[in-house]
Structure formats: structure tokens, C-alpha cells
Write a protein that holds these residues in place. Structure first.
Motif, PDB file in Angstrom:
ATOM      1  N   VAL A  71       0.845  -1.193   0.000  1.00 38.96           N
ATOM      2  CA  VAL A  71       0.000   0.000   0.000  1.00 38.96           C
ATOM      3  C   VAL A  71       0.878   1.240   0.000  1.00 38.96           C
ATOM      4  O   VAL A  71       1.840   1.336   0.771  1.00 38.96           O
ATOM      5  N   THR A  72       0.549   2.192  -0.869  1.00 36.40           N
ATOM      6  CA  THR A  72       1.144   3.535  -0.845  1.00 36.40           C
ATOM      7  C   THR A  72       0.018   4.534  -1.029  1.00 36.40           C
ATOM      8  O   THR A  72      -1.054   4.193  -1.536  1.00 36.40           O
ATOM      9  N   GLY A  73       0.264   5.769  -0.609  1.00 35.01           N
ATOM     10  CA  GLY A  73      -0.772   6.778  -0.824  1.00 35.01           C
ATOM     11  C   GLY A  73      -0.608   7.980   0.066  1.00 35.01           C
ATOM     12  O   GLY A  73       0.466   8.205   0.650  1.00 35.01           O
ATOM     13  N   THR A  74      -1.693   8.743   0.174  1.00 30.53           N
ATOM     14  CA  THR A  74      -1.694   9.975   0.965  1.00 30.53           C
ATOM     15  C   THR A  74      -2.985  10.040   1.768  1.00 30.53           C
ATOM     16  O   THR A  74      -4.075   9.860   1.217  1.00 30.53           O
ATOM     17  N   ILE A  75      -2.871  10.285   3.072  1.00 29.34           N
ATOM     18  CA  ILE A  75      -4.020  10.471   3.953  1.00 29.34           C
ATOM     19  C   ILE A  75      -3.846  11.809   4.675  1.00 29.34           C
ATOM     20  O   ILE A  75      -2.832  12.034   5.341  1.00 29.34           O
ATOM     21  N   ASN A  76      -4.826  12.680   4.518  1.00 32.06           N
ATOM     22  CA  ASN A  76      -4.795  14.006   5.166  1.00 32.06           C
ATOM     23  C   ASN A  76      -3.486  14.747   4.889  1.00 32.06           C
ATOM     24  O   ASN A  76      -2.884  15.360   5.780  1.00 32.06           O
ATOM     25  N   GLN A  85      -0.580  13.557   4.269  1.00 33.17           N
ATOM     26  CA  GLN A  85       0.628  12.866   4.684  1.00 33.17           C
ATOM     27  C   GLN A  85       0.820  11.590   3.860  1.00 33.17           C
ATOM     28  O   GLN A  85      -0.128  10.813   3.666  1.00 33.17           O
ATOM     29  N   SER A  86       2.041  11.361   3.400  1.00 37.97           N
ATOM     30  CA  SER A  86       2.341  10.123   2.682  1.00 37.97           C
ATOM     31  C   SER A  86       2.282   8.946   3.644  1.00 37.97           C
ATOM     32  O   SER A  86       2.749   9.039   4.794  1.00 37.97           O
ATOM     33  N   VAL A  87       1.692   7.852   3.177  1.00 38.54           N
ATOM     34  CA  VAL A  87       1.585   6.653   4.003  1.00 38.54           C
ATOM     35  C   VAL A  87       2.005   5.441   3.181  1.00 38.54           C
ATOM     36  O   VAL A  87       1.928   5.440   1.949  1.00 38.54           O
ATOM     37  N   THR A  88       2.447   4.423   3.885  1.00 40.84           N
ATOM     38  CA  THR A  88       2.754   3.133   3.269  1.00 40.84           C
ATOM     39  C   THR A  88       2.225   2.042   4.182  1.00 40.84           C
ATOM     40  O   THR A  88       1.910   2.288   5.357  1.00 40.84           O
ATOM     41  N   GLY A  89       2.135   0.843   3.659  1.00 40.23           N
ATOM     42  CA  GLY A  89       1.669  -0.263   4.480  1.00 40.23           C
ATOM     43  C   GLY A  89       1.536  -1.534   3.685  1.00 40.23           C
ATOM     44  O   GLY A  89       2.078  -1.678   2.579  1.00 40.23           O
TER      45      GLY A  89
END
Length: 365
Positions: free
Chosen positions: A337-342, A344-348
Motif C-alpha cells: 500500500v502507498t498513498g496519501t491520507i490528510n 501525509q504520505s503513508v505506506t503499508g
């Protein structure tokens, strides 16, 4: 004092053993401020960890992402699925029920996928005296209580064997209304998850022991389901910012989404029900199974409140093929998982399940 040099695997196992031992304590608290309004009773833990003899179908479903070093110091990565399904396919409840086991290892080092389906026609439920669950189907076993779970599983050819403990470090997540969700053509379902299980144990890989750590996820779902035709896409998403998402896109016999259920699990373990209109999935690309001819998405764009995630399979071929009933084969895959939440860049990491259109309850006997 003489110092003993530990192999990478032994160092990792000792260090993570201390950490997991501290966190692997029973969790009795369930965070959910909602009251039950559905016809099904609210989920009550730990009592509802056990088998439900009044349900037409039930499953204890584990997936996870594991990594570690073998006895020679070589690094390995795996995804796994370990599922035990209980059904009243023969109408023998409460004396006995049909049990089915499904086991898969995604070897991310070899880039291979191996799976097996194990069926026991009928057997009595095992309800431990102190509560919890204790299920065995062929070469698969799972037992647990209060967020502490032990799994073993192996293939008949001894290619892989799994022996791990998975411990929940935050409260169990109840989905929907006090653990009851609307379930499209099948009515209602009781449903809870342990969304951030810490894993410790071993994978025996073609005779070589690998000492692993990692993260896992458990779904326990059951109900006296209506006979209905449909299918679903399901995502477990575990982000490195300590939040998780469960996303369930339930479809009718024509493949149209008729129910969307989503839960965000916050870092402290509290849950937020997501509005169905606030979450969506868009397939990107495809992969065709050489066994069934089924065409599965090969990547997804997933929208959640505050952002967008890209979910990418780590291996295209992760279909659990059921030779006797190929129409019940399904895709279950370890993904990133990659992306952006609010902002902020996120991974998982993620596991994704894609089921065919089928009638449920499905007898696996």
C-alpha cells in the motif's frame, strides 16, 4: 563473561520474543460506543470467539506478512492465509458441522504461491472449558482466546510448515453496529477483526527453519445467512502510521455493488464506521488465471476519507484453486500500500480477497 554470537535469526527471535511477550497479554476490552440495533445479537467477547452452532456458516480467517532469517542467515519474506470454515451444509447442527481448511503460502523470496484445501466432512465443535476456540482440520490447527492466537499448518509434501503465535496489541474491532453488519443478499453477519496482530514463530521452508516476525489480521464472521447469490471484494489495510482499514464491497449476482461496509481502526484501537459513500475501489489492470480462466484486477485505487491509496499485489498469481468446485476458487493475495491520507504520505501492507459469484452458504464437502 563469554559472549556468544547469535545468528541473525536467533538474534531476531530473542529480541522480538521479549517484545511480543510484553505485548501478548489478554485483551478483555472492546472499544465500540454503539449499541446493537440489528436483529442479530451484539458481539460479546471472549464468548463469541467460540463456534456458533446456530450459524449456517462461520469462519476464522487469518492472513499476514512475515519476514525473518533462516538458520544459515538468509533473509525470507512470506504472505500467508490460514482459514477454517465451519458450515451446516448437511443440517447436522448442533451435534456436528462440516469443517473446511484453506491454507496458502506466498513465498516472496522465491516468487511462488502454494495452496491447499482440506475438508473434514463432519466433526463435533470443540469448545475449550475456559472459552475461546480450538479448531483442527487435517494439517491445519488454530486455537486462541482474548486476542492470543496460535496457528499451525503444513502441506502434505512438507514444502512449507507454519507455527506462529499472533497477539493483538489493541482492542478487537467490532464492525458495523456492535459487531453486526448488513451483508447484502445474505442478510446480516456478525463480524469482528483483530487488525494489528504481532506475529512470532517459524516457517519451515523446504526443510529449513526460518525464524519469523511480522504482522497479521484475523477476521471472525458468522451468521444464519440467507441463501443468496453474490460476491465481494475485501481489503485489510495495515499502515505504518498504526491505523488500519477494513473495506468490504459486497455485490449481487450481476457484480453490482449493493453494500459497502468500512471500518477505520485508529492508533489507540478505537473504531470509526466509514460512510459507504466515502469509500470506493477502482481496479487497475488485470490478471487471468491459467486454472479457471477468471480475470482478476491486478491493482486498485482505493479512496477513503481524507485520501487515496494504491494497493498492488506482490505476486499476480495468488488464486486458491479448488479443483472439485472451480467456480468457488478465489483470489487471496499479499499486497503493498502507498498513498496519501490528510496530506501525509503513508505506506503499508494489505491482503485482498476477490470471490467469484456464488451461492452462500456453500458446502465444501
Amino acid at each position: 563473561m563469554k559472549l556468544t554470537k547469535l545468528s541473525p535469526g536467533r538474534r531476531q527471535r530473542r529480541r522480538l520474543g521479549l517484545v511480543l511477550g510484553a505485548l501478548c497479554t489478554p485483551l478483555l476490552l472492546v472499544l465500540n460506543s454503539q449499541s446493537a440495533t440489528a436483529a442479530m445479537p451484539a458481539v460479546v467477547l471472549p464468548a463469541d470467539e467460540a463456534a456458533h452452532p446456530d450459524s449456517s456458516m462461520e469462519w476464522w480467517y487469518f492472513t499476514g506478512h512475515l519476514q525473518g532469517f533462516d538458520t544459515f542467515g538468509k533473509y525470507h519474506e512470506y504472505g500467508f492465509e490460514h482459514t477454517i470454515i465451519r458450515s451446516d451444509a448437511r443440517g447436522t447442527e448442533p451435534a456436528t458441522a462440516d469443517y473446511n481448511g484453506q491454507f496458502a503460502i506466498t513465498d516472496l523470496t522465491r516468487k511462488t504461491f502454494k495452496q491447499d484445501i482440506m475438508t473434514v466432512a463432519t466433526q463435533a465443535d470443540v469448545v475449550p472449558a475456559g472459552g475461546g476456540y480450538d479448531n483442527t482440520v487435517g494439517l491445519l490447527h488454530a486455537d486462541g482466546k482474548n486476542g492470543v492466537n496460535h496457528l499451525t499448518g503444513s502441506f502434505a509434501d512438507n514444502s512449507y510448515a507454519l507455527d506462529i503465535t499472533l497477539c493483538q496489541s489493541t482492542p478487537t474491532a467490532l464492525h458495523g453496529t456492535a459487531g453486526v453488519i448488513p451483508y447484502g443478499p445474505w442478510g446480516e453477519s456478525a463480524y469482528y477483526s483483530q487488525t494489528n496482530l504481532l506475529a512470532l514463530g517459524t516457517v519451515t521452508d523446504h526443510g529449513v527453519k526460518v525464524y519469523i516476525t511480522g504482522i497479521g489480521w484475523q477476521d471472525h464472521q458468522w451468521g444464519d445467512f440467507n441463501n443468496g447469490i453474490g460476491n465481494w471484494d475485501w481489503f485489510s489495510i495495515q499502515l505504518t502510521n498504526n491505523t488500519q482499514y477494513m473495506l468490504y464491497f459486497i455485490k449481487d449476482m450481476y457484480g453490482q455493488v449493493v453494500q459497502v461496509v468500512g471500518t477505520k481502526v485508529n492508533a489507540n484501537g478505537s473504531t470509526t464506521n466509514l460512510a459507504p459513500t466515502a469509500i470506493s475501489e477502482t481496479p487497475q489492470g488485470s490478471w487471468t488465471s491459467p486454472d479457471t480462466g477468471a480475470v482478476y484486477p491486478a491493482k486498485w485505487t482505493v479512496n477513503v476519507p481524507g485520501g487515496t491509496l494504491t494497493v498492488t499485489p506482490r505476486l499476480a498469481g495468488q488464486e486458491l484453486f479448488i479443483p472439485g468446485i472451480p467456480q468457488s476458487s478465489y483470489w487471496e493475495g499479499a499486497s503493498t500500500v502507498t498513498g496519501t491520507i490528510n496530506g501525509q504520505s503513508v505506506t503499508g501492507k494489505s491482503y485482498v480477497e476477490l470471490t467469484p459469484v456464488h451461492i452462500m452458504p456453500t458446502p465444501f464437502a
